[in-house]
Design an enzyme around this catalytic site. Structure first.
Site, PDB file in Angstrom:
ATOM      1  N   SER A 153       0.573  -1.023  -0.188  1.00  0.00           N
ATOM      2  CA  SER A 153       0.067   0.052   0.061  1.00  0.00           C
ATOM      3  C   SER A 153       0.893   1.364   0.017  1.00  0.00           C
ATOM      4  O   SER A 153       1.719   1.287  -0.850  1.00  0.00           O
ATOM      5  CB  SER A 153      -0.945   0.440   0.972  1.00  0.00           C
ATOM      6  OG  SER A 153      -1.906   1.107   0.874  1.00  0.00           O
ATOM      7  N   ASP A 204      -1.393   1.445  -4.316  1.00  0.00           N
ATOM      8  CA  ASP A 204      -2.257   0.677  -4.526  1.00  0.00           C
ATOM      9  C   ASP A 204      -3.263   0.636  -4.989  1.00  0.00           C
ATOM     10  O   ASP A 204      -4.054   0.058  -5.355  1.00  0.00           O
ATOM     11  CB  ASP A 204      -2.269  -0.901  -3.947  1.00  0.00           C
ATOM     12  CG  ASP A 204      -3.278  -1.008  -2.510  1.00  0.00           C
ATOM     13  OD1 ASP A 204      -2.649   0.380  -2.043  1.00  0.00           O
ATOM     14  OD2 ASP A 204      -3.673  -1.600  -1.885  1.00  0.00           O
ATOM     15  N   SER A 223      -8.395   7.155   7.625  1.00  0.00           N
ATOM     16  CA  SER A 223      -6.620   6.863   6.798  1.00  0.00           C
ATOM     17  C   SER A 223      -6.911   7.391   4.984  1.00  0.00           C
ATOM     18  O   SER A 223      -6.439   6.289   4.115  1.00  0.00           O
ATOM     19  CB  SER A 223      -6.361   5.864   7.310  1.00  0.00           C
ATOM     20  OG  SER A 223      -7.342   5.110   7.287  1.00  0.00           O
ATOM     21  N   LYS A 274     -11.702  -0.230  -0.844  1.00  0.00           N
ATOM     22  CA  LYS A 274     -11.385   1.361  -0.914  1.00  0.00           C
ATOM     23  C   LYS A 274     -10.766   2.024  -2.203  1.00  0.00           C
ATOM     24  O   LYS A 274     -10.128   0.928  -2.645  1.00  0.00           O
ATOM     25  CB  LYS A 274     -10.984   2.447   0.107  1.00  0.00           C
ATOM     26  CG  LYS A 274      -9.497   2.003   0.801  1.00  0.00           C
ATOM     27  CD  LYS A 274      -8.803   2.562   1.623  1.00  0.00           C
ATOM     28  CE  LYS A 274      -7.099   2.360   2.235  1.00  0.00           C
ATOM     29  NZ  LYS A 274      -7.269   1.257   3.172  1.00  0.00           N
TER      30      LYS A 274
END
Ligand code: G16
Length: 544
Positions: free
Chosen positions: A113, A280, A366, A377
């Protein structure tokens, strides 16, 4: 087909965190390390023989090598087909989209990520289930248990696949299909948003946008969707070529790490709209000209304006936010008359609510926001949602947010991160807080009185599963909150996250600097937890 069974010893450190297994690259490069974890995933699943697996990553260092290994293991273990993104590239939300669209059994995403990449950076792997979402805790626990007992793995002997050429080939009895990484995802976006209107806005010459892909996975997606399909001028996308080390950057879209973008948006006559996404492609940061939209406010603004967007014009079934996310969206839900769910940190907790049709939009402090269109997400989705609202309202980002505060009040919000602190003192800090919890109720700190304090526990309303110890909350009688958690995504030492929130209904007081508005709470947070003493740090590493 030449299947080898390789004997191996278990590793003891393969416990998935908030989002899959993340470790430094040299850890993953140890002999059998990746293979053990992949076999542990396969051994924890049932009924995948002959089925389809989706595979892709964020293009970081070790992505291509890992994909070749996983393809050969998937073939040896009996998968029927693997859909792999061209060049090994597929954003996390695109993997979710492809799993759903092609009714795949599941998917493997290679990413750490927002953590930095490169030979000394981080690498990661996560498994997504057939609804397109992250594996729930019962699956990740089974994977971890298996990893502690594993004695061997299966792999076929075969030449590496060409990942750059679109099309199908055979690996033993399994078909490998290299697919366009963007096409399915772009089609899904077009079904949700008013592309004609967004295109008119972006190509009008009167509105300027800047999209920072941070040399990470979204480059191909932002080029294809924003610049080609939606006719934003060339140069709208910056840092748009995925690099194995993200150009030496830290692909985390916040005010500190997306510095290029922040500088562009804060200069005189800067663009009207700025956005960044992470390694990502699942996170997003939204900026207006000289204006930062907190992720919590962004979720609330999207919920309040959802009716303006074609994919959501029928209304929202409900909304959900992670516990540390500000309560701004709760106010929107109350006004519309829909449910608002509070879940632990981690996108996996939204999956059941989305599947059951209880929530349409979800978000986290976040820098994560998304909806029921996928089960992850989705950074670029949030950007398109904002652009759709801007195209309809013809107002600036700042006007839209300020109008929102006027209607709902402002939840001042900030997160302070103490990154890479030593693990023992960080654990002591949390243990001390836990032991104090029961005594805090009724205590006064200046003008603040503690209304409740607990260690957040969540009972999933759909399957009844319970997740405990999800963060210490101290709530005050005026609705303000302090939350303490240890990050579950770091790879070095511990990261303490401190979340601060206060509510201001009066629009005459909406223009304060959040750090000033929250100053008393910041002092109280340190007094209660002894952050400075225990971490040895006099200030946070990152403030958002
Ligand atoms: C992951 C999870 C998010 C979570 C975030 C931060 O995001 O998917 O749900 O909010 O980590 O977690 P922590 O505070 O434990 O570090 P990503 O973008 O890293 O996959």
């Amino acid at each position: 087909m030449n299947i080898h069974s390789i004997s191996t010893q278990p590793f003891t450190d393969q416990k998935p965190g908030t989002s899959g297994l993340r470790k430094q690259v040299p850890v993953f490069q140890q002999r059998h390390y990746l293979e053990n974890f992949v076999q542990s995933i396969f051994d924890s699943l049932e009924g995948y023989q002959g089925q389809t697996l989706v595979l892709g990553g964020d293009g970081r260092y070790y992505n291509r090598q890992a994909i070749q290994i996983i393809l050969k293991m998937a073939a040896a273990n009996g998968f029927g087909r693997v859909l792999v993104g061209q060049g090994g590239i597929m954003s996390t939300p695109a993997v979710s989209c492809v799993i759903r669209k092609h009714q795949a059994f599941g998917g493997i995403i290679l990413s750490a990520s927002h953590n930095p990449g490169g030979p000394e950076g981080d690498f990661g792997i996560k498994y997504n289930i057939s609804n397109g979402g992250p594996a729930p805790e019962k699956v990740t626990s089974a994977i971890y248990d298996r990893s502690k007992a594993i004695e061997g793995y299966k792999i076929i002997e075969a030449a590496d696949r060409d990942l750059d050429k679109l099309g199908s080939s055979q690996l033993g009895t399994m078909t490998v299909e290299v697919i366009d990484s963007v096409a399915d995802y772009a089609q899904l976006m077009e079904s949700l948003f008013d592309f004609d209107r967004i295109s008119e806005l972006l190509s009008s010459g009167k509105f300027r946008a800047c999209m920072d892909s941070m040399h990470a996975v979204t480059g191909p997606y932002t080029h294809a969707i924003l610049q080609q399909r939606l006719r934003a001028p060339a140069g709208t996308v910056i840092n748009g070529t995925p690099l194995e080390d993200f150009g030496g950057g830290h692909p985390d879209p916040n005010l500190v790490y997306a510095r290029d973008l922040v500088e562009i948006l804060y200069k005189e006559n800067g663009p009207d709209f700025g956005a960044a996404s992470d390694g990502d492609g699942d996170r997003n940061m939204i900026l207006g000209r000289k204006f930062f939209v907190t992720p919590s406010d962004s979720l609330a603004v999207l919920a309040a304006n959802a009716k303006l967007v074609p994919g959501y014009s029928a209304g929202l079934a409900g909304v959900a936010r992670s516990m540390p996310t500000s309560q701004a969206v709760d106010r929107v839900a109350a006004q519309i008359g829909i449910d608002c769910y509070e879940t632990p940190t981690g996108w996996k907790f939204f999956g059941n609510l989305l599947d059951a049709g209880k929530a349409t939009l979800c978000g986290e402090e976040s820098f994560g926001t998304s909806s029921n269109h996928v089960r992850e997400k989705d950074g670029l989705w949030a950007v398109l949602f904002w652009l759709n609202i801007l195209a309809v309202k013809q107002q600036s980002v700042e006007q839209i947010v300020k109008e929102f505060w006027q209607t709902y009040g402002r939840n001042y919000y900030s997160r302070h991160d103490y990154e890479g602190v030593e693990t023992d003192p960080a654990n002591t800090l949390m243990a001390n807080l836990r032991s104090k919890m029961s005594d805090l109720k009724g205590q006064k700190f200046g003008e603040y009185e503690v209304e409740y304090s607990d260690d957040f526990s969540y009972t999933d309303p759909i399957d009844g599963s319970i997740s405990q110890k999800q963060g210490i909350r101290i709530g005050f009688t005026d609705g303000s909150r302090i939350v303490y958690r240890l990050s579950g995504t770091g790879t070095k030492g511990a990261t303490l996250r401190l979340y601060l929130e206060s509510y201001e209904p009066d629009s005459a007081n909406h223009d304060k600097d959040p750090q000033q508005a929250l100053a008393s709470l910041i002092t109280i947070a340190d007094e209660v937890a002894q952050i400075r003493t225990l971490t040895g740090r006099d200030k946070p590493t990152v403030i958002t």
